[in-house]
Design an enzyme around this catalytic site. Structure first.
Site, mmCIF file in Angstrom:
data_model
loop_
_atom_site.group_PDB
_atom_site.id
_atom_site.type_symbol
_atom_site.label_atom_id
_atom_site.label_comp_id
_atom_site.label_asym_id
_atom_site.label_seq_id
_atom_site.Cartn_x
_atom_site.Cartn_y
_atom_site.Cartn_z
ATOM 1 N N GLY A 1 -6.870 -10.081 7.800
ATOM 2 C CA GLY A 1 -6.240 -10.696 8.993
ATOM 3 C C GLY A 1 -5.074 -9.600 9.666
ATOM 4 N N CYS B 1 9.006 -37.813 -10.238
ATOM 5 C CA CYS B 1 7.584 -38.599 -10.544
ATOM 6 C C CYS B 1 6.822 -38.350 -9.116
ATOM 7 C CB CYS B 1 7.761 -39.900 -10.853
ATOM 8 S SG CYS B 1 8.617 -40.946 -10.053
ATOM 9 N N SER C 1 14.679 -41.213 -12.028
ATOM 10 C CA SER C 1 13.494 -40.627 -11.631
ATOM 11 C C SER C 1 13.380 -40.593 -10.126
ATOM 12 C CB SER C 1 12.288 -41.507 -12.009
ATOM 13 O OG SER C 1 11.044 -40.587 -11.750
ATOM 14 N N ARG D 1 -3.278 3.188 8.515
ATOM 15 C CA ARG D 1 -3.245 2.036 7.774
ATOM 16 C C ARG D 1 -2.097 0.937 7.660
ATOM 17 N NH1 ARG D 1 -4.640 4.692 2.071
ATOM 18 N NH2 ARG D 1 -5.965 2.846 1.895
ATOM 19 N N MET E 1 -4.406 -5.757 11.056
ATOM 20 C CA MET E 1 -5.123 -4.700 11.885
ATOM 21 C C MET E 1 -6.017 -3.895 10.875
ATOM 22 S SD MET E 1 -4.087 -1.787 14.372
ATOM 23 C CE MET E 1 -4.388 -0.424 13.027
ATOM 24 N N ARG F 1 -3.435 -0.883 -6.701
ATOM 25 C CA ARG F 1 -2.536 -2.031 -6.638
ATOM 26 C C ARG F 1 -2.888 -2.811 -7.901
ATOM 27 N NH1 ARG F 1 -5.319 -5.253 -1.945
ATOM 28 N NH2 ARG F 1 -7.055 -5.302 -2.742
ATOM 29 N N LYS G 1 0.613 -1.304 0.021
ATOM 30 C CA LYS G 1 0.027 0.201 -0.028
ATOM 31 C C LYS G 1 0.982 1.392 0.003
ATOM 32 C CE LYS G 1 -3.773 -0.691 2.508
ATOM 33 N NZ LYS G 1 -4.437 -0.608 3.876
ATOM 34 N N TYR H 1 12.437 -33.673 -17.390
ATOM 35 C CA TYR H 1 11.017 -33.743 -17.348
ATOM 36 C C TYR H 1 10.391 -33.765 -15.845
ATOM 37 C CZ TYR H 1 11.197 -38.759 -16.456
ATOM 38 O OH TYR H 1 11.096 -40.047 -15.755
ATOM 39 N N HIS I 1 -6.441 -28.638 11.337
ATOM 40 C CA HIS I 1 -5.987 -30.015 11.013
ATOM 41 C C HIS I 1 -7.109 -30.107 9.575
ATOM 42 C CE1 HIS I 1 -7.157 -34.384 10.988
ATOM 43 N NE2 HIS I 1 -5.753 -34.303 11.180
#
Ligand code: ADP
Ligand code: MG
Ligand code: MG
Length: 903
Positions: free
Chosen positions: A119, A851, A783, A110, A121, A354, A41, A871, A474
């Site tokens: 989350g 993999c 792999s 701010r 302030m 933003r 900000k 890969y 959880h």
């Protein structure tokens, strides 16, 4: 991307550099580049002020350095003086002083971290009001009502946010005042009533905190700044950072800004605006706006907002000015921006901008659109590489996940903890869920919270709903790990025994509900799911990604059946990186034959059952090779411990004690006991199994080669790679290789143009990684099985650890990331780098792939690319994400992606 601690500024001795910067401070580079220091900000406010010269109320930013210093050693020395200097400067610029009894300056405080973070302030508005200055405000505005309304809002906001007084203590007197005055809305309250409310509110503060409401504006400011700093380590903020993978070490900046008032009169207002449509991506400005309103009124939904079209009708000049600003913002940021603006008595002020958040569909459309360039005098466009960098894995996920077709009645809303849609019958205990699953029902598990004891029920559920808990509860962590849709913390869901209620609606066990884990919505009844139909830009972006990747980093899929293989190919897989043959063994019609083999008393019995297994395996292999015709297919020979194929010892024992066992069951029980292991994951499995059950691997390879031969006869081109699991020594691999080679020589005997069949191994243990040079002597390819490699490197049993301790570890920062989701850079990642390097030091052309599930994780893919892998292989539905992430990894290293962040 792991948003790690900033580099640079925080390494400097922090007592030498300023902690506070005004919005017009002349930084060496453009302020936007100082997000680490100024927060998002603050950096954008400075950018709008000093680079774009937009109308921004003046102010200053207290840096993240100051916050980090505060977290380490309390209020930094010198900070009070620095803030005082900046306040004086601000007062000069505004021609008003803080707390002045005739014409006071008011400010907002701010919070603003590097990444936007719900989350943190909340913002405090109207700071600087006290018993004296409120009179001044009333006098200069000739509006006593406005002044006392601002004061009572300030006391309540400050009381709640900074002093920690429960909001209810302010709501009750407000409600009482309204009903006494027979007023429906706050706006109908008179100046006199508001004045009384201010008195009441101050009393509340004194009662609740034991201290009077602070009257000194300097103290008010200090309190607010400190509260922002402290909120960095609030529970909500920590939970959000864990989910969004933001480092706990960043700290937040604090912005102090002169107030402008959208609630002055009918020539004032406030709104939010987007330079393009953030939901659809359409290239048309979009916004919500309210006349005579302040701050959060627009998003709070107290009144129905008006559109930008309405703004144009009310204030055509301001509308034109705003649209012009939108153009300039887009050109400058080269992206869609969102904004907050306020109009005070006919003058437009920009309060925030933003690069805006967007939906998946919008991200894809904007990225493609912006490569085509804009119209008008000041043209701009982005490159294809930049476009690729602007689409995130989450965006693709959104357009790929099945969605509800149509809209239903939303019963409740909770936190969207794990994306995707799920429909099923409600069950309230893990046991009931597991039983229902046995009966073949689709299950939604509903609990207050989950714990490790619930895992067996969670595992079989289509979706999980909890009434309590946050994004690292959880339920949330486990569901995300498994890709199960989940909604947590839906606190309007009241569970009572085997039913839950939301208001008057009762949902009983067995009733059907639908969950949308992407929006957090719980819908009553069965919503039809429709396969997502990705927009045209999805295909375009992935084609561009493939062009970038070509010859650099391939994407394969993990698939065990012909159907999965065909599906993966459809999604762009360029082969199979892992085909697990044990999945074929577990099919209901195969399992008895596998048991025969394990139970066999004689060589002849064993051979008979093996040849039967070989026959069915060949059919499976034919289907898979056909689906991947012309592309490489890595077949892994049998890997899991044999007891997985035997019935449970406990069940047999119970039967033994009650009904008694048949002769066959008796044998099975003995075998199960024989093969039982204390630590099966590091027991007799993988190549070790091949050693103790000679002939097993030979049978599998025989079946595989027979399948390939059938396809070749049909004119197809099967490309086979045989993979030995879990080898840890050269000698082991040499032995296993010899079995495979014998079969190959046998099968290809007399053939003129012999196909190239390669033999390689998985690297799944620290020893294999460290001794990759010796193992490479016997391997054509490696792999990396990063699931096992992670388990063994950490010494974490995934099945136990992920559900029991991972939430606590993430919350307390003991682990920055769940290493089963994103590869551990320093430990497991280092082993991958070492193995790649040592392997190739022996065999330059050693083919390398991965993999494990990490093969579909963008951040891990960057590491694999950097380590030189050829890969990555992941589950079919992750293939599009891996294609994009692979291209992004390549672009990131080439530096062609631009420096603008998508988040
Ligand atoms: P958030 O990060 O939650 O958007 P903000 O700091 O942007 O919080 O502020 C919340 C609301 O207060 C926004 O609507 C913003 O426009 C308004 N606001 C913040 N500072 C000022 C100011 N100086 N003058 C007027 N309104 C302000
Ligand atoms: Mg804002
Ligand atoms: Mg493994």
């Amino acid at each position: 991307m792991w948003k790690g601690p900033p580099t640079g500024s925080h390494c400097v001795d922090s007592s030498l550099v300023p902690h506070v910067y005004s919005f017009d401070h002349k930084h060496r580079r453009s302020p936007m580049e100082y997000k680490d220091l100024l927060g998002g900000k603050g950096a954008n406010l400075a950018e709008m002020t000093s680079v774009l010269k937009l109308p921004v109320p003046p102010g200053f930013t207290i840096s993240t350095d100051a916050c980090r210093a505060y977290m380490k050693g309390g209020w930094p020395a010198g900070l009070t003086d620095e803030i005082a200097k900046q306040v004086t400067k601000l007062e000069k610029a505004m021609g008003r002083t803080l707390g002045d009894a005739s014409d006071p300056l008011l400010v907002s405080v701010r919070s603003g971290a590097k990444f936007s973070m719900p989350g943190m302030m909340d913002t405090v508005l109207n700071l600087g009001l006290n018993d004296a200055s409120v009179k001044g405000l009333a006098a200069v505005t000739s509006n006593e009502r406005f002044a006392y309304d601002s004061y009572r809002r300030f006391i309540a906001m400050y009381g709640r946010i900074v002093l920690g007084v429960d909001g209810e203590h302010f709501e009750h007197p407000l409600e009482a005042a309204k009903s006494a005055a027979n007023a429906k809305t706050d706006a109908e309250l008179s100046a006199k009533v508001l004045k009384e409310l201010c008195q009441l509110y101050k009393k509340v503060v004194r009662e609740q905190t034991g201290k009077p409401f602070p009257q000194d504006p300097t103290k008010q400011l200090r309190g607010a700044v400190e509260a922002v700093f402290a909120s960095w380590n609030g529970a909500r903020a920590i939970a959000y950072r864990v989910r969004e993978r933001i480092s706990h070490e960043l700290g937040t900046a604090v912005n102090v800004q002169a107030m402008v008032f959208g609630n002055r009169d009918e020539l004032s207002g406030t709104g939010v605006g987007f330079t393009r449509n953030a939901a659809t991506g359409e290239n048309k400005p979009y916004g919500d706006f309210l006349i005579n309103a302040q701050g959060e009124d627009v998003v709070a939904g107290i009144r129905n907002t008006e559109t930008l079209e309405d703004l144009k009708r009310h204030f055509p000049k301001i509308h034109a000015e705003l649209i012009d600003i939108f153009d300039r913002l887009e050109r400058h940021y080269r992206d869609m921006c969102d904004t907050e603006f306020t109009i005070e008595q006919g003058k437009l002020w920009m309060l925030q901008t933003r690069v805006g958040k967007r939906t998946g569909a919008a991200a894809l459309k904007m990225a493609v659109d912006m490569t085509k360039g804009t119209k008008g005098k000041a043209k701009w466009k982005i490159s294809k590489q930049e476009a690729l960098m602007r689409v995130a894995a989450d965006h693709l996920d959104q357009v790929l996940h099945p969605q509800f077709s149509g809209r239903g009645v939303v019963l409740a809303k909770g936190l969207a903890a794990s994306p995707g849609a799920a429909v099923g019958k409600v069950y309230f205990t893990a046991d009931d869920a597991a039983d229902a699953d046995e009966r073949g029902e689709q299950v939604i598990l509903v609990r207050s919270e989950t714990s490790p004891e619930d895992v067996h029920g969670m595992m079989v559920s289509q979706g999980i709903l909890t009434a309590r808990g946050g994004l690292v509860s959880h339920a949330a962590v486990v569901a995300r790990g498994w890709g199960t849709p989940a909604i947590v913390g839906a606190d309007m869901v009241k569970i009572e025994g085997k039913q839950f209620t939301v208001g008057d609606i009762v949902v009983k066990e067995g009733d059907i509900i639908s969950l949308d884990g992407t929006t957090g919505e719980v819908v009553l009844g069965e919503m039809k799911l429709e396969a997502a139909e990705p927009p045209i830009e999805f295909t375009i972006i992935l084609e561009w990604a493939d062009q970038v990747r070509k010859g650099k980093l391939a994407v394969r899929a993990n698939a065990d059946t012909g159907e999965d293989a065909a599906n993966a190919r459809e999604l762009g897989a360029e082969g199979i990186g892992l085909c697990r043959t044990e999945h074929m063994f577990l099919a209901p019609d195969r399992l008895p034959v596998v048991r025969e083999m394990i139970l066999a008393d004689t060589v002849a019995d064993e051979e008979a059952s093996m040849s039967e297994l070989g026959r069915v395996q060949q059919i499976d292999f034919e289907e898979i090779l056909e689906a991947m015709d012309g592309l490489p297919v890595t077949i892994r020979l049998l890997d899991p411990p044999l007891h997985e194929f035997l019935p449970s010892i406990e069940e047999l024992k119970i039967k033994q004690a009650t009904a008694g066992l048949s002769a066959r069951e008796d044998k099975e029980l003995k075998a199960a006991e024989d093969w039982a292991e204390h630590n099966p994951m590091i027991g007799t499995r993988g190549v070790r199994l091949g050693v103790v059950k000679p002939g097993l691997y030979a049978m599998q390879v025989k079946a595989l080669l027979a399948a390939a031969a059938v396809l070749r006869q049909k004119g197809k081109n099967p490309i086979v790679e045989v993979m030995i699991p879990l080898t840890v020594t050269r000698e082991e691999l040499a032995l296993a290789r010899s079995w495979v080679q014998t079969e190959i020589d046998d099968a290809l005997k007399g053939m003129k143009k012999k196909p190239d069949i390669t033999i390689g191994t998985m690297i799944e243990t620290p020893r294999a990684a460290l001794c990759a040079d010796e193992i490479a002597e016997e391997a054509d390819f490696f792999s990396f099985g990063t699931n096992d490699l992670t388990q063994m490197t950490f010494g974490f049993s995934r099945d136990d650890v992920e559900s029991r301790m991972m939430p606590a570890y993430l919350e307390q920062g003991l682990l920055k990331r769940n290493p089963f989701e994103t590869i551990d850079q320093n430990g497991v990642g280092e082993l991958v780098r070492i193995a790649a390097e040592r392997g190739r030091s022996v065999k330059k052309n050693l083919k390398l792939g991965v993999c494990g599930e990490h093969g579909g994780d963008p951040e891990s893919i960057q590491l694999f690319y950097d380590a030189g892998l050829d890969y990555v292989s992941c589950s079919p539905f992750r293939v599009p994400i891996a294609r994009l992430a692979a291209a992004q990894a390549i672009i990131t290293r080439s530096g062609a992606g631009g420096k603008f962040e998508t988040k």
